[in-house]
Write a protein that holds these residues in place. Structure first.
Motif, PDB file in Angstrom:
ATOM      1  N   LYS A  61       0.855  -1.190   0.000  1.00  0.00           N
ATOM      2  CA  LYS A  61       0.000   0.000   0.000  1.00  0.00           C
ATOM      3  C   LYS A  61       0.891   1.240   0.000  1.00  0.00           C
ATOM      4  N   ILE A  62       0.451   2.265  -0.736  1.00  0.00           N
ATOM      5  CA  ILE A  62       1.163   3.543  -0.712  1.00  0.00           C
ATOM      6  C   ILE A  62       0.470   4.437   0.319  1.00  0.00           C
ATOM      7  N   ASN A  63       1.148   4.677   1.437  1.00  0.00           N
ATOM      8  CA  ASN A  63       0.569   5.529   2.486  1.00  0.00           C
ATOM      9  C   ASN A  63       0.617   7.003   2.088  1.00  0.00           C
ATOM     10  N   LYS A  64       1.728   7.385   1.457  1.00  0.00           N
ATOM     11  CA  LYS A  64       1.861   8.754   0.964  1.00  0.00           C
ATOM     12  C   LYS A  64       2.743   8.729  -0.280  1.00  0.00           C
ATOM     13  N   GLU A  65       2.221   9.273  -1.381  1.00  0.00           N
ATOM     14  CA  GLU A  65       2.952   9.253  -2.647  1.00  0.00           C
ATOM     15  C   GLU A  65       4.085  10.271  -2.666  1.00  0.00           C
ATOM     16  N   SER A  66       5.178   9.891  -3.311  1.00  0.00           N
ATOM     17  CA  SER A  66       6.278  10.814  -3.561  1.00  0.00           C
ATOM     18  C   SER A  66       5.832  11.874  -4.571  1.00  0.00           C
ATOM     19  N   ILE A  67       6.437  13.044  -4.475  1.00  0.00           N
ATOM     20  CA  ILE A  67       6.169  14.091  -5.474  1.00  0.00           C
ATOM     21  C   ILE A  67       6.755  13.707  -6.830  1.00  0.00           C
ATOM     22  N   PHE A  68       7.637  12.692  -6.847  1.00  0.00           N
ATOM     23  CA  PHE A  68       8.249  12.245  -8.096  1.00  0.00           C
ATOM     24  C   PHE A  68       7.484  11.085  -8.733  1.00  0.00           C
ATOM     25  N   ARG A  69       6.425  10.637  -8.109  1.00  0.00           N
ATOM     26  CA  ARG A  69       5.634   9.524  -8.657  1.00  0.00           C
ATOM     27  C   ARG A  69       4.645  10.055  -9.683  1.00  0.00           C
ATOM     28  N   THR A  70       4.481   9.314 -10.772  1.00  0.00           N
ATOM     29  CA  THR A  70       3.534   9.700 -11.818  1.00  0.00           C
ATOM     30  C   THR A  70       2.815   8.461 -12.339  1.00  0.00           C
ATOM     31  N   ASN A  71       1.753   8.651 -13.087  1.00  0.00           N
ATOM     32  CA  ASN A  71       0.980   7.520 -13.603  1.00  0.00           C
ATOM     33  C   ASN A  71       1.590   7.014 -14.908  1.00  0.00           C
ATOM     34  N   PRO A  72       1.906   5.725 -15.002  1.00  0.00           N
ATOM     35  CA  PRO A  72       2.460   5.169 -16.245  1.00  0.00           C
ATOM     36  C   PRO A  72       1.455   5.301 -17.389  1.00  0.00           C
ATOM     37  N   LEU A  73       1.948   5.638 -18.580  1.00  0.00           N
ATOM     38  CA  LEU A  73       1.071   5.775 -19.747  1.00  0.00           C
ATOM     39  C   LEU A  73       0.744   4.422 -20.378  1.00  0.00           C
ATOM     40  N   CYS A  74       1.645   3.464 -20.238  1.00  0.00           N
ATOM     41  CA  CYS A  74       1.462   2.182 -20.918  1.00  0.00           C
ATOM     42  C   CYS A  74       0.564   1.252 -20.106  1.00  0.00           C
ATOM     43  N   LYS A  75      -0.421   0.661 -20.758  1.00  0.00           N
ATOM     44  CA  LYS A  75      -1.347  -0.263 -20.097  1.00  0.00           C
ATOM     45  C   LYS A  75      -0.651  -1.546 -19.652  1.00  0.00           C
ATOM     46  N   HIS A  76       0.496  -1.842 -20.237  1.00  0.00           N
ATOM     47  CA  HIS A  76       1.201  -3.088 -19.921  1.00  0.00           C
ATOM     48  C   HIS A  76       2.272  -2.903 -18.845  1.00  0.00           C
ATOM     49  N   PHE A  77       2.393  -1.695 -18.290  1.00  0.00           N
ATOM     50  CA  PHE A  77       3.520  -1.362 -17.418  1.00  0.00           C
ATOM     51  C   PHE A  77       3.724  -2.354 -16.279  1.00  0.00           C
ATOM     52  N   TYR A  78       2.674  -2.750 -15.589  1.00  0.00           N
ATOM     53  CA  TYR A  78       2.831  -3.553 -14.363  1.00  0.00           C
ATOM     54  C   TYR A  78       3.187  -5.017 -14.645  1.00  0.00           C
ATOM     55  N   ASP A  79       3.100  -5.447 -15.911  1.00  0.00           N
ATOM     56  CA  ASP A  79       3.464  -6.821 -16.265  1.00  0.00           C
ATOM     57  C   ASP A  79       4.719  -6.904 -17.132  1.00  0.00           C
ATOM     58  N   CYS A  80       4.927  -5.891 -17.957  1.00  0.00           N
ATOM     59  CA  CYS A  80       6.011  -5.930 -18.948  1.00  0.00           C
ATOM     60  C   CYS A  80       7.364  -5.672 -18.297  1.00  0.00           C
ATOM     61  N   GLY A  81       8.398  -6.264 -18.841  1.00  0.00           N
ATOM     62  CA  GLY A  81       9.754  -6.044 -18.338  1.00  0.00           C
ATOM     63  C   GLY A  81      10.483  -4.945 -19.084  1.00  0.00           C
ATOM     64  N   GLY A  82       9.750  -4.128 -19.862  1.00  0.00           N
ATOM     65  CA  GLY A  82      10.369  -3.096 -20.686  1.00  0.00           C
ATOM     66  C   GLY A  82      10.680  -1.822 -19.933  1.00  0.00           C
TER      67      GLY A  82
END
Length: 470
Positions: A61-82
Motif C-alpha cells: 500500500k502507498i501511504n503517501k505518494e512521492s512528489i516524483f511519482r507519476t501515472n504510467p502511460l502504458c497499459k502493460h507497465f505492471y506486467d512488462c519487463g520493458g
C-alpha cells in the motif's frame, strides 16, 4: 531480523538503485529493495526474500505518494519487463541516473572526475526506439483477472518477455517505444495468423511456425521486418510474407529466416530477402548508413547524434590524429569523425558488422578508414600498432560487461594521449577506469539518456595520459 512475508507498515523510500528499485532502510539499518518504489514514497511493504546485504520487497500500500511519482502511460507497465521507470517523473529519472553514475565511480572505481558535465535528457520519452524484437507464443502470460475469469481464452500472443522470465511472453496490444507502423504490423500479423490457423511457437515442445518478429525503422521513413520461422514450411512462409507485403507497402526490406536452434539468436542464421532491399538506410549528419538485420546500430537515432557530438568534443581533433575505434560495430563513430582526423582504425569481433562498416565507408566515399575483424585483446598487439601507427586517441565502446583486462593492459602499454570511453553500463565502466587511474587523469564525464523510462544510460568519459608531475 526481517522475516519472509513480514509486513512493514510505514517505511520511507530514500533513493533508487542502479536497477530502478526503490531503496529503504529501517531503524536497525536493514536495507530493502522495493519494486516500483519512488524516492519520497511512504509505504507499507511485504518482505519477499533475504539476500546477502538486503531484502527484496514489494508494495502492499502507498501511504503517501512521492512528489516524483507519476501515472504510467502504458497499459502493460505492471506486467512488462520493458520501460520499468514509467512511474517516475522523467526529470527525476535524469537526476537519479546522473547520481548513480557518480556513485558508481566513487564506490566501485574509487576514482575522481575533474568535471561532471550536465546529462543530456531525451526530447522524446516515447516512440524513440528504431528497433524492436517480439516473440510469438502459444502460451501467453495471463494476468490475474484472466486467470480468475475461468473463461476459455485464446493463448496465442506476440509481445515481450516478462521481466526475469524468459519463457513467459506478455501479449502487447500497443507498445509506446516504437512509432508506427510497428504496432499495426504486429497486431495485423497476429490476427492474420489466428484466422488462418498458422501456429505460434511452442517453447516447451519446440514446434510451431511463427517464432519472432523484428521491426527496424529509420529517420528516412524506411522499415525493415524480419520474421523468424521455426518450421521450414514454404507454403506458410510465403503466405505470411505475401500478407505483409500486400498490406504494408511501406516495408522496404522484408526478410525471413528459419531457425531450428534452441535459442532465437539470428547472428548465425542465413537471412533471406523476400521483398525489397536486404537493408534499410539511416542518416546521421552528412553520413548515410546501410543497416542490415544483423547490424548493431544505436536504437535512439535522435540521441545518437548528440552522443557522437560529445565524443567529437572530447576528442578535439585537429586533423593530424590516428584514431583507434575499439568495438567499432558498423563503424558509425569512426566514420562520423573521419573528416576531422588523419586515419580511423576500427577493430570489431563480428564479421557482419565489419562488412557493414566497410560498405558504409564506400557509400560515404571515406578513404581514411580501415576496419579489422578480430578479438580486440588478440589484435591490439605491438606488431599491429607498429604496422598501423601509434594512436593519438583511442575510442572504446565495449558491450555492457566492459573491456577485457588484457585490452586494458594493452591500452596502458600503447599509452595514447587520450582515451574516450563510451559505456552503457557505468558500473563496469567504473571498474575499468579504476585499472587506468594510475596512468590517466579523468578530465570529464558526460551522460546522455538514450533509454528513457529504463534504468540504462549512456556515459562518456575523457581520459588524458598523466605527465610525470601529475
Amino acid at each position: 531480523m526481517s522475516k519472509r512475508y513480514e509486513i512493514i507498515k510505514n517505511i520511507k523510500v530514500i533513493s533508487i538503485n542502479n536497477n530502478g528499485f526503490g531503496v529503504a532502510k529501517n531503524k536497525e539499518g536493514k536495507v530493502y529493495f522495493i519494486k516500483e518504489g519512488v524516492t519520497g514514497d511512504l509505504l507499507e511493504i511485504k518482505v519477499l526474500k533475504k539476500r546477502r546485504n538486503y531484502y527484496n520487497a514489494k508494495i502492499q500500500k502507498i501511504n503517501k505518494e512521492s512528489i516524483f511519482r507519476t501515472n504510467p502511460l502504458c497499459k502493460h507497465f505492471y506486467d512488462c519487463g520493458g520501460c520499468k521507470l514509467q512511474h517516475i517523473d522523467y526529470n527525476y529519472q535524469i537526476k537519479f541516473k546522473q547520481e548513480n553514475i557518480i556513485n558508481n565511480f566513487k564506490k566501485i572505481g574509487k576514482v575522481s572526475i575533474d568535471k561532471f558535465s550536465k546529462i543530456i535528457p531525451a526530447k522524446k520519452n516515447f516512440k524513440y526506439r528504431n528497433k524492436m524484437e517480439y516473440s510469438f507464443t502459444n502460451n501467453r502470460w495471463l494476468n490475474n483477472k484472466e486467470i480468475l475469469s475461468k473463461k476459455k481464452l485464446d493463448k496465442n500472443g506476440i509481445g515481450l518477455h516478462i521481466e526475469k522470465m524468459w519463457d513467459k511472453i506478455l501479449n502487447i496490444d500497443k507498445c509506446l517505444l516504437q512509432d508506427e507502423p510497428s504496432n499495426k504490423i504486429r497486431n495485423s500479423l497476429k490476427e492474420f495468423a489466428i484466422q488462418n490457423k498458422i501456429s505460434f511457437y511452442d517453447l516447451k515442445h519446440k514446434k510451431g511456425h511463427l517464432r519472432t518478429m523484428m521491426i527496424r525503422t529509420s529517420s528516412l521513413k524506411e522499415t525493415m521486418v524480419l520474421i523468424q520461422f521455426y518450421e521450414n514450411d514454404m507454403l506458410i512462409i510465403e503466405k505470411v510474407l505475401k500478407f505483409l507485403k500486400s498490406n504494408f507497402p511501406e516495408i522496404n526490406s522484408l526478410l525471413y529466416c528459419v531457425n531450428k536452434k534452441a535459442n532465437d539468436s539470428i547472428y548465425d542464421q542465413k537471412i533471406i530477402c523476400f521483398s525489397g532491399k536486404p537493408y534499410i538506410e539511416e542518416k546521421i549528419k552528412r553520413l548515410k548508413f546501410k543497416i542490415s538485420a544483423k547490424s548493431f546500430f544505436q536504437t535512439n537515432i535522435e540521441q545518437t547524434e548528440n552522443l557522437y557530438k560529445i565524443i567529437e568534443t572530447f576528442c578535439n581533433l585537429n586533423g593530424n590524429e590516428i584514431v583507434y575505434d575499439l568495438y567499432s560495430g558498423t563503424g558509425s563513430i569512426g566514420l562520423y569523425l573521419s573528416k576531422k582526423c588523419k586515419k580511423i582504425i576500427g577493430i570489431e569481433t563480428t564479421p557482419e558488422a565489419v562488412r557493414s562498416a566497410i560498405e558504409n565507408s564506400k557509400v560515404n566515399r571515406i578513404e581514411n578508414s580501415e576496419f579489422i575483424i578480430g578479438e580486440i585483446r588478440n589484435v591490439l598487439q605491438k606488431n599491429f600498432v607498429k604496422k598501423k601507427g601509434e594512436p593519438d586517441i583511442v575510442i572504446t565502446d565495449p558491450p555492457r560487461n566492459g573491456m577485457h583486462p588484457k585490452v586494458i593492459d594493452q591500452l596502458i602499454k600503447i599509452s595514447p594521449d587520450k582515451i574516450v570511453y563510451v559505456s552503457c553500463n557505468s558500473s563496469t565502466q567504473a571498474r575499468d577506469l579504476s585499472l587506468l587511474k594510475n596512468h590517466y587523469k579523468f578530465i570529464n564525464s558526460r551522460a546522455i539518456d538514450m533509454f528513457p523510462h529504463t534504468n540504462h544510460v549512456e556515459n562518456v568519459v575523457l581520459l588524458k595520459r598523466k605527465k610525470i608531475n601529475d
